[in-house]
Motif scaffolding. Sequence first.
Motif, PDB file in Angstrom:
ATOM      1  N   UNK A  27      44.789  39.310  41.106  1.00 39.45           N
ATOM      2  CA  UNK A  27      45.210  38.395  40.914  1.00 39.45           C
ATOM      3  C   UNK A  27      44.285  37.719  41.041  1.00 39.45           C
ATOM      4  N   UNK A  28      43.775  37.325  42.242  1.00 35.80           N
ATOM      5  CA  UNK A  28      42.900  36.283  42.794  1.00 35.80           C
ATOM      6  C   UNK A  28      41.562  35.963  42.187  1.00 35.80           C
ATOM      7  N   UNK A  29      40.935  37.911  42.390  1.00 35.89           N
ATOM      8  CA  UNK A  29      39.713  37.590  40.887  1.00 35.89           C
ATOM      9  C   UNK A  29      39.485  37.595  39.778  1.00 35.89           C
ATOM     10  N   UNK A  30      40.463  37.560  39.607  1.00 32.51           N
ATOM     11  CA  UNK A  30      40.716  37.211  37.897  1.00 32.51           C
ATOM     12  C   UNK A  30      41.304  35.672  37.971  1.00 32.51           C
ATOM     13  N   UNK A  31      41.304  35.145  38.619  1.00 34.11           N
ATOM     14  CA  UNK A  31      42.037  33.743  38.769  1.00 34.11           C
ATOM     15  C   UNK A  31      40.122  32.984  39.136  1.00 34.11           C
ATOM     16  N   UNK A  32      39.553  33.295  40.066  1.00 32.67           N
ATOM     17  CA  UNK A  32      38.296  32.897  40.283  1.00 32.67           C
ATOM     18  C   UNK A  32      36.923  33.671  39.738  1.00 32.67           C
ATOM     19  N   UNK A  33      36.996  34.538  38.786  1.00 35.88           N
ATOM     20  CA  UNK A  33      36.447  34.756  37.928  1.00 35.88           C
ATOM     21  C   UNK A  33      35.585  33.676  36.776  1.00 35.88           C
ATOM     22  N   UNK A  34      37.312  33.353  36.557  1.00 35.52           N
ATOM     23  CA  UNK A  34      37.070  32.476  35.752  1.00 35.52           C
ATOM     24  C   UNK A  34      36.280  31.103  35.645  1.00 35.52           C
ATOM     25  N   UNK A  35      36.059  30.702  37.461  1.00 39.78           N
ATOM     26  CA  UNK A  35      34.981  30.124  38.233  1.00 39.78           C
ATOM     27  C   UNK A  35      34.276  29.771  38.233  1.00 39.78           C
ATOM     28  N   UNK A  36      33.489  30.666  37.552  1.00 36.91           N
ATOM     29  CA  UNK A  36      32.015  31.799  38.717  1.00 36.91           C
ATOM     30  C   UNK A  36      30.539  31.078  37.172  1.00 36.91           C
ATOM     31  N   UNK A  37      28.994  30.941  38.234  1.00 35.69           N
ATOM     32  CA  UNK A  37      28.806  30.519  36.735  1.00 35.69           C
ATOM     33  C   UNK A  37      28.921  31.581  35.847  1.00 35.69           C
ATOM     34  N   UNK A  38      28.808  31.745  34.209  1.00 37.75           N
ATOM     35  CA  UNK A  38      28.672  32.460  33.454  1.00 37.75           C
ATOM     36  C   UNK A  38      27.286  33.693  33.567  1.00 37.75           C
TER      37      UNK A  38
END
Length: 392
Positions: free
Chosen positions: A43-54
């Motif tokens: 779940x943390x990874x799912x949240x973090x992924x949205x904040x990554x550079x495209x």
Amino acid sequence: MAQRLAKHWCLSAIRSPLQVISFPALQLHVSGTAMRADQKDFENAVTRVKLLKDPGNEMKLKLYALYKQATEGPCNVPKPGVFNLINKAKWDAWNALGSLPKETARQNYVDLVSSLSSSSASSSQVKPGADKEQQGSENLVVTSENGITKIMLNRPTKKNAITTQMYQEIILALKAASKDDSTITVLTGNGDYYCSGNDLSNFTDVLSGEIEEKVKSIAILLRDFVDCFIDFPKPLIAVVNGPAVGISVTLLGLFDAVYASDRATFHTPFSQLGQSPEGCSSYIFPKMMGPAKAKEMLIFGKKLTAGEACAQGLVTEVFPDSTFQTEVWTRLKAYSKLPPNAMRISKQIIRNMEKEKLHAVNAEEVSVLQERWLSDECINAVMNFLSKRAKL
Ligand SMILES: CCCC/C=C/CC(=O)SCCNC(=O)CCNC(=O)[C@H](O)C(C)(C)COP(=O)(O)OP(=O)(O)OC[C@H]1O[C@@H](n2cnc3c(N)ncnc32)[C@H](O)[C@@H]1OP(=O)(O)O
């Protein structure tokens, strides 16, 4: 309701077909995992992924496939038609994972997000001790020279509006600056503006049904971002080279000195945008300038001149624009030669009195804002700004 919101926020998803692949889709098959990812890591990874550079469409498809495999198991939905390009690409990626077990897909997803996070982090860090080291990205230029680390917003054609990627890069730059061997850190803008605040497109790259998730991830980002300013251990100075809007104004209360050009203005149009104050300004501004003046800014959106902001205590000193850069940098060079430990300790003793309170204020402001971003008032104001500028 959720559908209506998504329709509003969805404008920017209408470019190339693959651009609309959503971020939770970002996954890749990585083998040789040392540790098992549990549901929380996932779940943390799912949240973090949205904040990554495209990371690009290919990577987004890999992430999408792993996400689907981890949450739903092997692909057993009908293949989309040949003209349904986006869904067909997503289906192909998911289907290619065959019978990969859900747990392996979950682990691979977590590993992949970690590898993407660390490569994005290392690309924007300043190396300790670097002399005139230049780091960061196109939109954020970080240099370190003569004991001064300078973090410059570099998006002059957009008046230095801050994208989600830039928030993350600023966090990384501040974390690096707190450990490098510079004595002071400076934030400034390139071009005619200091900063026009939050990039109002930050909410628009979402697909139907994702708006709540997106808002949640932006709220986490905002809280981390402001926390970094609260905790920053060295003298932090704003060189306000031109007008400042929104979050670039509210944050100034967390700086140790604010030097402004006489061309600068200070504007917090939160009510106009259906939003509410952030950057700890709901606490710091009334203390700094008295409740009456603070409310004129934060509730009614009164724009201050540099002289007025100085009179209210938000700005340390105003300089004529023609000599601004020379005078301020001469001053900063002198400050950078002061004993660094003494400066840090003095800052610490002042900040520590209030640190806990500031973190609590930050958390509360972000929680209120998270609701505001989903309100009709906010959605309509942002859509109004973006639609006036839409190029057909
Ligand atoms: C993730 C955490 C969220 C934290 C929340 C923070 C709250 C805030 O920061 S609220 C403040 C948000 N900012 C604004 O409301 C400012 C919006 N911009 C403007 O009002 C005007 O652009 C301006 C007064 C800053 C400048 O006006 P001017 O006529 O001189 O120039 P423009 O032609 O309007 O702008 C040039 C170019 O820049 C784009 N742009 C400017 N500001 C923003 C922005 N904040 N977000 C996105 N884009 C922005 C503008 O659209 C123009 O782009 P084009 O040339 O492509 O049309």
